[in-house]
Scaffold this motif. Sequence first.
Motif, PDB file in Angstrom:
ATOM      1  N   LYS A 176      -7.700  -0.650  -6.472  1.00  0.00           N
ATOM      2  CA  LYS A 176      -6.999  -0.630  -5.294  1.00  0.00           C
ATOM      3  C   LYS A 176      -6.689   0.847  -5.042  1.00  0.00           C
ATOM      4  N   LEU A 177      -7.736   1.626  -4.485  1.00  0.00           N
ATOM      5  CA  LEU A 177      -7.552   2.994  -4.383  1.00  0.00           C
ATOM      6  C   LEU A 177      -7.827   3.515  -2.783  1.00  0.00           C
ATOM      7  N   TRP A 178      -6.777   4.456  -2.275  1.00  0.00           N
ATOM      8  CA  TRP A 178      -7.150   5.154  -1.095  1.00  0.00           C
ATOM      9  C   TRP A 178      -7.254   6.434  -1.329  1.00  0.00           C
ATOM     10  N   ILE A 179      -8.212   7.342  -0.821  1.00  0.00           N
ATOM     11  CA  ILE A 179      -8.034   8.667  -1.126  1.00  0.00           C
ATOM     12  C   ILE A 179      -8.357   9.496   0.511  1.00  0.00           C
ATOM     13  N   SER A 180      -7.478  10.236   0.947  1.00  0.00           N
ATOM     14  CA  SER A 180      -7.682  10.607   2.042  1.00  0.00           C
ATOM     15  C   SER A 180      -8.002  12.233   2.131  1.00  0.00           C
ATOM     16  N   ASN A 181      -8.809  12.476   2.951  1.00  0.00           N
ATOM     17  CA  ASN A 181      -9.351  14.178   3.147  1.00  0.00           C
ATOM     18  C   ASN A 181      -9.694  14.510   1.568  1.00  0.00           C
ATOM     19  N   LYS A 182     -10.154  13.652   0.766  1.00  0.00           N
ATOM     20  CA  LYS A 182     -10.541  14.051  -0.673  1.00  0.00           C
ATOM     21  C   LYS A 182      -9.293  14.646  -1.489  1.00  0.00           C
ATOM     22  N   LYS A 183      -7.895  14.730  -0.930  1.00  0.00           N
ATOM     23  CA  LYS A 183      -7.026  15.208  -1.832  1.00  0.00           C
ATOM     24  C   LYS A 183      -5.630  14.735  -1.913  1.00  0.00           C
ATOM     25  N   HIS A 184      -5.210  13.617  -0.949  1.00  0.00           N
ATOM     26  CA  HIS A 184      -4.150  12.902  -1.129  1.00  0.00           C
ATOM     27  C   HIS A 184      -4.627  11.310  -1.721  1.00  0.00           C
ATOM     28  N   ALA A 185      -4.157  10.756  -2.164  1.00  0.00           N
ATOM     29  CA  ALA A 185      -4.645   9.157  -2.809  1.00  0.00           C
ATOM     30  C   ALA A 185      -3.385   8.551  -3.070  1.00  0.00           C
ATOM     31  N   TYR A 186      -3.775   7.235  -3.078  1.00  0.00           N
ATOM     32  CA  TYR A 186      -2.947   6.136  -3.556  1.00  0.00           C
ATOM     33  C   TYR A 186      -3.603   5.262  -4.684  1.00  0.00           C
ATOM     34  N   VAL A 187      -3.193   4.993  -5.919  1.00  0.00           N
ATOM     35  CA  VAL A 187      -3.606   4.068  -6.930  1.00  0.00           C
ATOM     36  C   VAL A 187      -2.512   3.317  -7.331  1.00  0.00           C
ATOM     37  N   GLY A 188      -3.135   2.104  -7.587  1.00  0.00           N
ATOM     38  CA  GLY A 188      -1.713   1.324  -8.061  1.00  0.00           C
ATOM     39  C   GLY A 188      -2.173  -0.333  -7.900  1.00  0.00           C
ATOM     40  N   SER A 189      -1.120  -0.947  -8.070  1.00  0.00           N
ATOM     41  CA  SER A 189      -1.372  -2.501  -8.389  1.00  0.00           C
ATOM     42  C   SER A 189      -1.644  -3.463  -7.073  1.00  0.00           C
ATOM     43  N   ALA A 190      -0.976  -2.795  -5.988  1.00  0.00           N
ATOM     44  CA  ALA A 190      -0.931  -3.454  -4.413  1.00  0.00           C
ATOM     45  C   ALA A 190      -2.320  -3.576  -3.865  1.00  0.00           C
ATOM     46  N   ASN A 191      -2.562  -4.787  -3.558  1.00  0.00           N
ATOM     47  CA  ASN A 191      -3.824  -5.151  -2.873  1.00  0.00           C
ATOM     48  C   ASN A 191      -3.788  -4.789  -1.510  1.00  0.00           C
ATOM     49  N   ASN A 192      -4.735  -4.568  -0.521  1.00  0.00           N
ATOM     50  CA  ASN A 192      -4.606  -4.652   0.947  1.00  0.00           C
ATOM     51  C   ASN A 192      -4.359  -6.065   1.527  1.00  0.00           C
ATOM     52  N   ASP A 193      -3.150  -6.347   1.154  1.00  0.00           N
ATOM     53  CA  ASP A 193      -2.667  -7.553   1.393  1.00  0.00           C
ATOM     54  C   ASP A 193      -1.347  -7.434   1.937  1.00  0.00           C
ATOM     55  N   TRP A 194      -0.890  -8.069   2.999  1.00  0.00           N
ATOM     56  CA  TRP A 194       0.663  -7.972   3.586  1.00  0.00           C
ATOM     57  C   TRP A 194       1.523  -8.486   2.451  1.00  0.00           C
ATOM     58  N   LYS A 195       1.094  -9.538   1.597  1.00  0.00           N
ATOM     59  CA  LYS A 195       2.142  -9.874   0.398  1.00  0.00           C
ATOM     60  C   LYS A 195       2.376  -8.824  -0.460  1.00  0.00           C
ATOM     61  N   SER A 196       1.363  -7.964  -0.817  1.00  0.00           N
ATOM     62  CA  SER A 196       1.635  -6.823  -1.832  1.00  0.00           C
ATOM     63  C   SER A 196       2.637  -6.030  -1.181  1.00  0.00           C
ATOM     64  N   LEU A 197       3.006  -5.907   0.126  1.00  0.00           N
ATOM     65  CA  LEU A 197       3.701  -4.772   0.411  1.00  0.00           C
ATOM     66  C   LEU A 197       5.022  -5.323   0.719  1.00  0.00           C
ATOM     67  N   THR A 198       5.415  -6.396   0.997  1.00  0.00           N
ATOM     68  CA  THR A 198       6.609  -6.954   1.138  1.00  0.00           C
ATOM     69  C   THR A 198       6.944  -8.391   0.271  1.00  0.00           C
ATOM     70  N   GLN A 199       5.991  -8.901  -0.609  1.00  0.00           N
ATOM     71  CA  GLN A 199       6.275 -10.143  -1.126  1.00  0.00           C
ATOM     72  C   GLN A 199       6.395 -10.394  -2.524  1.00  0.00           C
ATOM     73  N   VAL A 200       5.524  -9.111  -2.911  1.00  0.00           N
ATOM     74  CA  VAL A 200       5.524  -9.259  -4.522  1.00  0.00           C
ATOM     75  C   VAL A 200       5.716  -7.660  -5.012  1.00  0.00           C
ATOM     76  N   LYS A 201       6.193  -7.810  -6.365  1.00  0.00           N
ATOM     77  CA  LYS A 201       6.460  -6.714  -6.972  1.00  0.00           C
ATOM     78  C   LYS A 201       5.189  -5.763  -7.423  1.00  0.00           C
ATOM     79  N   GLU A 202       5.115  -4.571  -6.969  1.00  0.00           N
ATOM     80  CA  GLU A 202       3.804  -3.767  -7.317  1.00  0.00           C
ATOM     81  C   GLU A 202       4.533  -2.432  -7.620  1.00  0.00           C
ATOM     82  N   LEU A 203       3.380  -1.750  -8.339  1.00  0.00           N
ATOM     83  CA  LEU A 203       3.834  -0.352  -8.688  1.00  0.00           C
ATOM     84  C   LEU A 203       2.590   0.462  -8.448  1.00  0.00           C
TER      85      LEU A 203
END
Length: 212
Positions: A176-203
């Motif tokens: 689960k990885l997002w890289i913006s403009n080759k310099k800002h990024a997200y990496v973590g346990s949350a999937n691209n899933d609405w539940k991973s944003l508000t229903q599940v504990k993720e880091l």
Amino acid sequence: MMMMMMMMMVSMQLLLLQSLVCLSAAKQTGEQSAPPSSASCQAWLLQSIPTDMPELPAVPGVLRTGDVLQWLAGNSSKSLDIMSYYWQLLALPKNPASGDYGYSQQQLDQFGVGQAVYDSLIAAADRGVPIRIVQDTGFSPDFASESAAIAAGRPNVQNRTLYVSDWWGGGVLHAKLWISNKKHAYVGSANNDWKSLTQVKELGIYFTDCPA
Ligand SMILES: *[C@@H]1O[C@H](CO)[C@@H](O)[C@H](O)[C@H]1NC(C)=O
Ligand SMILES: *[C@@H]1O[C@H](CO)[C@@H](O)[C@H](O)[C@H]1NC(C)=O
């Protein structure tokens, strides 16, 4: 299973490596040998916490995954690269084959920012940002239909499925990885899933200004 564990370990190692690179870049600030552009590299912790569990409050000062994903899409101008296990940012309350079946619109509004994250991706795609998506095959009932919808009619969006088992005999793309403009990024346990944003504990970790 073994393969999955290995891939998770690889992504954890990448994560550690990236944090180390950032830390050492930060340490070198001021030294002539440090590339000046790395001095700004910073990392923040992210969390997703089930919104309707008052006994499990969000940790103060820790950013929310759903906000950061919208920022990454919102700030993208040159590129947005996404690795995704599957796509379910939009709930499917009317589809009997979906685990979301039967939720009311009011409940879904209360649950989440999945729609907002999806909309931020559509907005980036409509701004003409080159978006590259690599994903696993997705799940029933709609598999990779969200990324296909983002790509549909937009030549700046490339969507590809990686059939991991064709290459290594088994396993999944679990990153689960997002890289913006080759310099800002997200990496973590949350999937691209609405539940991973508000229903599940993720880091996760949000990196800013960490040039490639
Ligand atoms: C860009 O990112 C910053 C935080 O890094 C955030 O405050 C801002 O809202 C984002 N901009 C957009 C348009 O999403
Ligand atoms: C990519 O998106 C296009 C356009 O919607 C779709 O026809 C295609 O099946 C998608 N490919 C993958 C691999 O998801």
